[in-house]
Design a protein around this motif. Structure first.
Motif, mmCIF file in Angstrom:
data_model
loop_
_atom_site.group_PDB
_atom_site.id
_atom_site.type_symbol
_atom_site.label_atom_id
_atom_site.label_comp_id
_atom_site.label_asym_id
_atom_site.label_seq_id
_atom_site.Cartn_x
_atom_site.Cartn_y
_atom_site.Cartn_z
ATOM 1 N N UNK A 62 43.267 -6.237 -15.885
ATOM 2 C CA UNK A 62 43.522 -8.158 -15.805
ATOM 3 C C UNK A 62 42.095 -8.216 -16.941
ATOM 4 N N UNK A 63 41.242 -6.748 -16.816
ATOM 5 C CA UNK A 63 39.776 -6.526 -17.652
ATOM 6 C C UNK A 63 40.553 -6.388 -19.227
ATOM 7 N N UNK A 64 38.721 -6.731 -20.480
ATOM 8 C CA UNK A 64 38.922 -5.783 -21.586
ATOM 9 C C UNK A 64 38.509 -4.570 -21.111
ATOM 10 N N UNK A 65 37.944 -3.707 -22.122
ATOM 11 C CA UNK A 65 37.634 -2.909 -22.561
ATOM 12 C C UNK A 65 36.305 -2.211 -22.792
ATOM 13 N N UNK A 66 35.272 -1.702 -22.378
ATOM 14 C CA UNK A 66 33.657 -1.524 -23.296
ATOM 15 C C UNK A 66 33.981 -0.190 -23.475
ATOM 16 N N UNK A 67 33.704 0.466 -24.973
ATOM 17 C CA UNK A 67 34.053 1.793 -25.240
ATOM 18 C C UNK A 67 32.421 2.135 -25.383
ATOM 19 N N UNK A 68 32.274 2.889 -24.376
ATOM 20 C CA UNK A 68 30.573 3.090 -24.654
ATOM 21 C C UNK A 68 30.602 4.845 -25.683
ATOM 22 N N UNK A 69 29.901 5.322 -25.926
ATOM 23 C CA UNK A 69 29.429 6.513 -27.101
ATOM 24 C C UNK A 69 28.787 6.782 -27.950
ATOM 25 N N UNK A 70 27.961 8.237 -28.155
ATOM 26 C CA UNK A 70 27.225 7.916 -29.379
ATOM 27 C C UNK A 70 27.973 7.756 -30.234
ATOM 28 N N UNK A 71 26.354 7.063 -31.387
ATOM 29 C CA UNK A 71 27.288 7.075 -32.693
ATOM 30 C C UNK A 71 28.009 8.128 -33.429
ATOM 31 N N UNK A 72 29.093 7.485 -34.208
ATOM 32 C CA UNK A 72 30.083 8.498 -34.937
ATOM 33 C C UNK A 72 30.404 9.342 -33.658
ATOM 34 N N UNK A 73 30.431 8.772 -33.170
ATOM 35 C CA UNK A 73 32.602 9.408 -32.299
ATOM 36 C C UNK A 73 33.580 9.279 -32.183
ATOM 37 N N UNK A 74 33.048 7.870 -33.563
ATOM 38 C CA UNK A 74 35.300 7.087 -33.349
ATOM 39 C C UNK A 74 35.580 6.254 -32.627
ATOM 40 N N UNK A 75 34.279 5.573 -31.567
ATOM 41 C CA UNK A 75 35.277 4.553 -31.089
ATOM 42 C C UNK A 75 35.296 2.965 -31.549
ATOM 43 N N UNK A 76 34.711 3.121 -33.205
ATOM 44 C CA UNK A 76 35.143 1.787 -33.947
ATOM 45 C C UNK A 76 36.723 1.983 -34.889
ATOM 46 N N UNK A 77 37.207 3.433 -34.786
ATOM 47 C CA UNK A 77 38.735 3.760 -35.564
ATOM 48 C C UNK A 77 39.455 3.662 -34.194
ATOM 49 N N UNK A 78 38.932 4.236 -33.529
ATOM 50 C CA UNK A 78 39.752 4.000 -32.047
ATOM 51 C C UNK A 78 40.347 2.779 -31.849
ATOM 52 N N UNK A 79 39.130 2.272 -31.799
ATOM 53 C CA UNK A 79 40.052 -0.031 -31.854
ATOM 54 C C UNK A 79 40.355 -0.322 -32.622
ATOM 55 N N UNK A 80 40.354 0.095 -34.004
ATOM 56 C CA UNK A 80 41.400 -0.454 -34.597
ATOM 57 C C UNK A 80 42.870 0.641 -34.768
ATOM 58 N N UNK A 81 42.743 1.561 -34.050
ATOM 59 C CA UNK A 81 44.533 2.383 -33.649
ATOM 60 C C UNK A 81 45.141 1.506 -33.153
ATOM 61 N N UNK A 82 44.237 1.376 -31.583
ATOM 62 C CA UNK A 82 45.017 0.497 -30.710
ATOM 63 C C UNK A 82 45.786 -0.965 -30.913
ATOM 64 N N UNK A 83 44.821 -1.179 -32.198
ATOM 65 C CA UNK A 83 45.789 -2.905 -32.160
ATOM 66 C C UNK A 83 46.834 -2.500 -32.690
ATOM 67 N N UNK A 84 47.402 -0.970 -33.074
ATOM 68 C CA UNK A 84 49.088 -1.123 -33.783
ATOM 69 C C UNK A 84 49.616 -0.732 -32.509
ATOM 70 N N UNK A 85 48.974 -0.334 -30.663
ATOM 71 C CA UNK A 85 49.711 -0.452 -29.732
ATOM 72 C C UNK A 85 50.149 -1.474 -28.795
ATOM 73 N N UNK A 86 49.422 -2.247 -29.175
ATOM 74 C CA UNK A 86 49.427 -3.069 -28.503
ATOM 75 C C UNK A 86 50.380 -4.533 -28.276
ATOM 76 N N UNK A 87 51.103 -4.904 -27.169
ATOM 77 C CA UNK A 87 51.852 -6.470 -27.945
ATOM 78 C C UNK A 87 51.146 -7.754 -28.077
ATOM 79 N N UNK A 88 52.028 -7.774 -28.975
ATOM 80 C CA UNK A 88 51.669 -8.982 -29.449
ATOM 81 C C UNK A 88 51.111 -9.966 -28.928
ATOM 82 N N UNK A 89 51.216 -10.884 -27.936
ATOM 83 C CA UNK A 89 50.816 -11.617 -26.711
ATOM 84 C C UNK A 89 48.625 -11.438 -26.121
#
Length: 207
Positions: A62-89
């Motif tokens: 029911x909650x969202x995700x807070x993804x933390x980590x050092x600069x350049x560890x790949x957080x943004x690209x991972x979240x962009x990829x997760x869009x492809x797994x996410x059900x439409x709603x």
């Protein structure tokens, strides 16, 4: 993936698929490192809404995700990829916090409304991933200083309580730094709003 975690999805296959997708988007150098698999598996479980695995990882769907980590560890690209797994709603848009702050300079307080209540002319709230929280500065609009992201997050908290609206965030700030930048209220609201998934502080910069 932890051997003790049981799921009806094949996580190694999903990781391979995501890596291929990453190569399509980011180029041949893109790779999901084995050391990152524990983080990636948690994100996959969450975005595929794999209840059984999320329960084992202690992730609240029911909650969202807070993804933390050092600069350049790949957080943004991972979240962009997760869009492809996410059900439409549950689809979400990734929005850099710096861009939001520039929009605020341009358009003022309606920007806070836009990212909390929803689109400017439509009352349907939207799910966002606010990318790189902490890289935006406190900005002045007609001389009034405003902590734009703090206001947006507090508004979205109200919508999380009333309408179950989810918010995702990536940041390289620690919990203490979040409190320093955005105040105690934001930090305590975030505890209620998001699941914390954290890279090790020693994760190298992959850029």
């Amino acid at each position: 993936m932890n051997e003790n975690i049981k799921s009806h999805y094949s996580y190694p296959e999903v990781i391979n698929w995501l890596e291929q997708k990453g190569i399509e988007i980011y180029g041949n150098h893109f790779k999901i490192l084995e050391t990152d698999h524990p983080i990636v598996c948690k994100l996959i479980a969450y975005f595929l809404k794999d209840e059984q695995t999320c329960f084992q990882y202690n992730i609240n769907l029911n909650k969202g995700i807070l993804l933390t980590g050092p600069i350049g560890c790949g957080k943004t690209s991972l979240m962009n990829l997760m869009k492809y797994l996410t059900p439409t709603e549950h689809k979400f848009s990734v929005k850099p916090c710096r861009d939001i702050s520039f929009e605020f300079i341009q358009d003022g307080y309606q920007i806070i409304h836009k990212y909390s209540i929803g689109k400017l002319y439509q009352s349907e709230p939207r799910t966002y991933c606010f990318d790189d929280l902490g890289t935006e500065n406190n900005l002045k609009y007609f001389g009034n200083e405003c902590n734009v992201m703090a206001e947006i997050l507090l508004s979205r908290y109200d919508l999380f309580i009333s309408k179950k609206l989810q918010t995702h965030i990536t940041t390289n700030l620690s919990a203490t730094e979040i409190e320093k930048h955005y105040g105690n209220r934001v930090r305590s609201r975030l505890r209620e709003m998001v699941n914390l998934i954290a890279y090790d502080k020693t994760t190298p910069d992959k850029r």
